[in-house]
Design a protein around this motif. Structure first.
Motif, PDB file in Angstrom:
ATOM      1  N   ALA A  43     -75.338 -44.084  57.083  1.00  0.00           N
ATOM      2  CA  ALA A  43     -75.834 -44.022  58.463  1.00  0.00           C
ATOM      3  C   ALA A  43     -76.068 -45.453  58.952  1.00  0.00           C
ATOM      4  O   ALA A  43     -77.207 -45.918  59.095  1.00  0.00           O
ATOM      5  N   PHE A  44     -74.964 -46.152  59.208  1.00  0.00           N
ATOM      6  CA  PHE A  44     -75.063 -47.509  59.755  1.00  0.00           C
ATOM      7  C   PHE A  44     -75.681 -47.477  61.151  1.00  0.00           C
ATOM      8  O   PHE A  44     -75.708 -46.436  61.818  1.00  0.00           O
ATOM      9  N   VAL A  85     -65.431 -30.491  61.781  1.00  0.00           N
ATOM     10  CA  VAL A  85     -65.598 -31.281  60.568  1.00  0.00           C
ATOM     11  C   VAL A  85     -67.003 -31.883  60.544  1.00  0.00           C
ATOM     12  O   VAL A  85     -67.371 -32.666  61.420  1.00  0.00           O
ATOM     13  N   VAL A  86     -67.782 -31.496  59.548  1.00  0.00           N
ATOM     14  CA  VAL A  86     -69.142 -32.004  59.413  1.00  0.00           C
ATOM     15  C   VAL A  86     -69.118 -33.414  58.838  1.00  0.00           C
ATOM     16  O   VAL A  86     -68.365 -33.710  57.907  1.00  0.00           O
ATOM     17  N   VAL A  87     -69.950 -34.287  59.412  1.00  0.00           N
ATOM     18  CA  VAL A  87     -70.150 -35.624  58.862  1.00  0.00           C
ATOM     19  C   VAL A  87     -71.563 -35.684  58.294  1.00  0.00           C
ATOM     20  O   VAL A  87     -72.546 -35.484  59.019  1.00  0.00           O
ATOM     21  N   TRP A  88     -71.659 -35.909  56.987  1.00  0.00           N
ATOM     22  CA  TRP A  88     -72.952 -36.083  56.337  1.00  0.00           C
ATOM     23  C   TRP A  88     -73.262 -37.576  56.282  1.00  0.00           C
ATOM     24  O   TRP A  88     -72.436 -38.371  55.844  1.00  0.00           O
ATOM     25  N   LEU A  89     -74.428 -37.938  56.735  1.00  0.00           N
ATOM     26  CA  LEU A  89     -74.806 -39.342  56.855  1.00  0.00           C
ATOM     27  C   LEU A  89     -75.934 -39.672  55.884  1.00  0.00           C
ATOM     28  O   LEU A  89     -76.989 -39.022  55.906  1.00  0.00           O
ATOM     29  N   ILE A  90     -75.712 -40.672  55.039  1.00  0.00           N
ATOM     30  CA  ILE A  90     -76.735 -41.133  54.103  1.00  0.00           C
ATOM     31  C   ILE A  90     -77.629 -42.116  54.839  1.00  0.00           C
ATOM     32  O   ILE A  90     -77.232 -43.249  55.133  1.00  0.00           O
ATOM     33  N   ASP A  91     -78.835 -41.689  55.155  1.00  0.00           N
ATOM     34  CA  ASP A  91     -79.764 -42.502  55.943  1.00  0.00           C
ATOM     35  C   ASP A  91     -80.703 -43.266  55.006  1.00  0.00           C
ATOM     36  O   ASP A  91     -81.545 -42.669  54.332  1.00  0.00           O
ATOM     37  N   PRO A  93     -82.475 -46.917  55.867  1.00  0.00           N
ATOM     38  CA  PRO A  93     -82.512 -48.087  56.764  1.00  0.00           C
ATOM     39  C   PRO A  93     -82.518 -49.433  56.055  1.00  0.00           C
ATOM     40  O   PRO A  93     -81.917 -50.392  56.559  1.00  0.00           O
ATOM     41  N   GLN A  94     -83.175 -49.539  54.905  1.00  0.00           N
ATOM     42  CA  GLN A  94     -83.234 -50.812  54.203  1.00  0.00           C
ATOM     43  C   GLN A  94     -81.831 -51.344  53.900  1.00  0.00           C
ATOM     44  O   GLN A  94     -81.578 -52.544  53.973  1.00  0.00           O
ATOM     45  N   TYR A  95     -80.918 -50.444  53.586  1.00  0.00           N
ATOM     46  CA  TYR A  95     -79.553 -50.839  53.239  1.00  0.00           C
ATOM     47  C   TYR A  95     -78.593 -50.822  54.426  1.00  0.00           C
ATOM     48  O   TYR A  95     -77.677 -51.650  54.505  1.00  0.00           O
ATOM     49  N   PHE A  96     -78.762 -49.871  55.331  1.00  0.00           N
ATOM     50  CA  PHE A  96     -77.696 -49.617  56.305  1.00  0.00           C
ATOM     51  C   PHE A  96     -78.054 -49.896  57.766  1.00  0.00           C
ATOM     52  O   PHE A  96     -77.149 -49.943  58.601  1.00  0.00           O
ATOM     53  N   ASP A  97     -79.313 -50.083  58.083  1.00  0.00           N
ATOM     54  CA  ASP A  97     -79.686 -50.365  59.472  1.00  0.00           C
ATOM     55  C   ASP A  97     -79.538 -51.862  59.741  1.00  0.00           C
ATOM     56  O   ASP A  97     -80.502 -52.616  59.842  1.00  0.00           O
ATOM     57  N   ARG A  98     -78.284 -52.289  59.853  1.00  0.00           N
ATOM     58  CA  ARG A  98     -77.963 -53.693  60.090  1.00  0.00           C
ATOM     59  C   ARG A  98     -76.916 -53.779  61.198  1.00  0.00           C
ATOM     60  O   ARG A  98     -76.208 -52.827  61.480  1.00  0.00           O
ATOM     61  N   GLU A  99     -76.809 -54.948  61.777  1.00  0.00           N
ATOM     62  CA  GLU A  99     -75.920 -55.111  62.924  1.00  0.00           C
ATOM     63  C   GLU A  99     -74.464 -54.889  62.552  1.00  0.00           C
ATOM     64  O   GLU A  99     -73.698 -54.322  63.320  1.00  0.00           O
TER      65      GLU A  99
END
Length: 500
Positions: A43-44, A85-91, A93-99
């Protein structure tokens, strides 16, 4: 079948290159053939900007990344546009909430090994809790390369997932995800697994190598590239690893999304056209570009288009000398260029555009609508890559009746049939291939194309017609993937293959 695509990119949720186009389109096409498909990706930050409805789920997880360090996450859910088509998002934030997805102006993020090890482990943890009996796990590029090995090392740790067939698709061998051996600690596995048969590669952890050796089958994005990566010249050090797979390396050419790339319906064009009225349509789009960028307004002057990264791989050491020669000699050609990348190439293109503003136009940066307009307005499209796993712009060019000039490598060789007396006679020609990989060879190929364009209009018209009629849709590729999935599942379950 139930198929899950594991990826770090999928349009419109996250994109840096062609990987996103594949993983945002192929699952929809396979689902349209009657299969149940899903995508799982991080989950970018870009995911939340895509404008899709994102739902929470009751699935959360905590991954022990190292002694005393539990990293929690949760699973979100949305749908790929115009599909079920379902998209499962790995949330997390420490790893993926980046610009950006993989790095910033300083380079790759220093914790990429940790980030994508977490993604692989979290994806398996989440999928083992989703009510979906997975038949195929289709992993893509190094970011998901640990998944086949994690399943292989602990087949009972993830429930029925251990029975799934695993595919590893290589979109570009040059990007392997290679890190210091200490990064193996993030996997949570015993160090006995860190061997050359699996995770270890010359003392380091190599995500892509790990995926190749552990997956049930390896694919790449064109038949020619599948052969090339098994050689020292293009194998980037992994040609021996690929050779050990025997016959389990397959090339399937990427397709194009014809809901987006179709000159008859393209909303970005000045005039829409199809295979029946392309001459007037292309002239209208050419004149629109000439007016927009201050080029000489003429329907007769040949326009040469280029769209893509300004990088050595794309053959700019061949292109720039040819443009300079055309400008210095005052040749009647126009160059319409869109791209960004190497700062020296950017500067040289900017200087050429200033030197010959009626002959050279360069837009530095990314501009999706302009990319469409160049494909529609240009007569020729130049793409002399030194290597090209598949390539998409030559496929867009064929669809838009813009004759491609390419090097005979990877997907370019698979998709563009060189114009020769033989291919003209058997009516298979669709473009031009360089006979010598040099500036002289590129200029010679352009000369051959322009000679045909201006001295044999009937043959040229047939060439354009044939290019536009070719089927490069994802549906064609999807059938090939489904057949491969069937075979992989049969082999995984020990069943004999049924000839197709």
């Amino acid at each position: 079948m139930n198929i899950v695509y594991v990826t770090s990119e999928a349009v419109p949720l996250a994109k840096t290159g062609g990987l996103a186009d594949v993983c945002g389109t192929l699952p929809r096409e396979v689902a349209a053939l009657g299969h149940r498909c899903a995508v799982i990706l991080p989950a970018f930050r870009s995911v939340y900007r895509a404008g899709l409805k994102i739902d929470t789920t009751d699935i959360s997880f905590a991954i022990p990344m190292s002694p005393g360090k539990l990293v929690g996450g949760r699973l979100l859910r949305c749908l790929l546009p115009d599909s079920n088509v379902v998209v499962w998002l790995i949330d997390q934030p420490q790893y993926f909430d980046r610009e950006s997805l993989y790095g910033d102006e300083l380079g790759d993020y220093r914790d990429n090994a940790e980030r994508f090890t977490f993604f692989c482990r979290a994806a398996l943890a989440a999928l083992s809790r989703i009510e979906m009996d997975v038949d195929v796990l289709h992993c893509n590029d190094w970011q998901s390369g640990l998944i086949p090995a994690l399943l292989q090392a602990s087949p009972k740790a993830f429930g029925t997932l251990g029975k799934a067939a695993t595919l590893m698709t290589i979109h570009n061998m040059a990007y392997q995800g290679q890190f210091h051996r200490d990064a193996f600690g993030w996997t949570g596995l015993d160090w006995k697994h860190f061997t050359h048969e699996s995770f270890e590669y010359y003392g380091q952890l190599n995500f892509l190598k790990t995926g190749i050796v552990s997956a049930d089958h390896v694919t790449t994005v064109s038949p020619r590239y599948a052969m090339e990566i098994c050689t020292p010249q293009h194998g980037c050090g992994l040609d021996g690893v690929l050779a050990s797979k025997g016959g389990r390396v397959t090339g399937i050419t990427n397709g194009i999304d014809e809901t987006v790339w179709n000159p008859a319906t393209d909303v970005h064009l000045s005039a829409n056209y199809d295979a029946n009225n392309w001459p007037s349509g292309k002239v209208a789009n050419k004149r629109s570009l000439q007016l927009e960028f201050g080029l000489e307004e003429s329907a007769d002057v040949p326009m040469i288009g280029l769209v893509g990264r300004l990088a050595e791989q794309k053959g700019w050491d061949l292109i720039l000398p040819v443009i300079r020669q055309h400008v210095q000699e005052g040749r009647p050609t126009q160059w319409m260029i869109l791209g960004s990348g190497d700062k020296q190439i950017e500067a040289e293109l900017t200087a050429l555009a200033a030197q010959a503003p009626q002959q050279v136009a360069a837009h530095i940066g990314f501009h999706d609508a302009l990319a469409h307009r160049i494909e529609a307005g240009a007569d020729l499209f130049v793409m002399p890559s030194h290597y090209e796993p598949c390539g998409l712009n030559q496929l867009y060019s064929l669809r838009y009746g813009t004759i491609p000039i390419v090097t005979a490598t990877g997907g370019l060789a698979d998709t563009v049939v060189d114009t020769t007396s033989e291919t003209l006679s058997n009516e298979t020609a669709t473009g031009f291939q360089l006979r010598e990989v040099s500036p002289r060879g590129l200029d010679e190929a352009i000369g051959r194309a322009l000679k045909l364009r201006y001295h044999d209009q009937k043959i040229w018209n047939n060439l354009v017609q044939r290019a536009m009629d070719a089927d490069w849709s994802w549906r064609k590729s999807a059938y090939q993937y489904v057949e491969l999935y069937d075979n992989a599942v049969s082999l995984k379950r020990g069943k004999p293959l049924v000839p197709k």
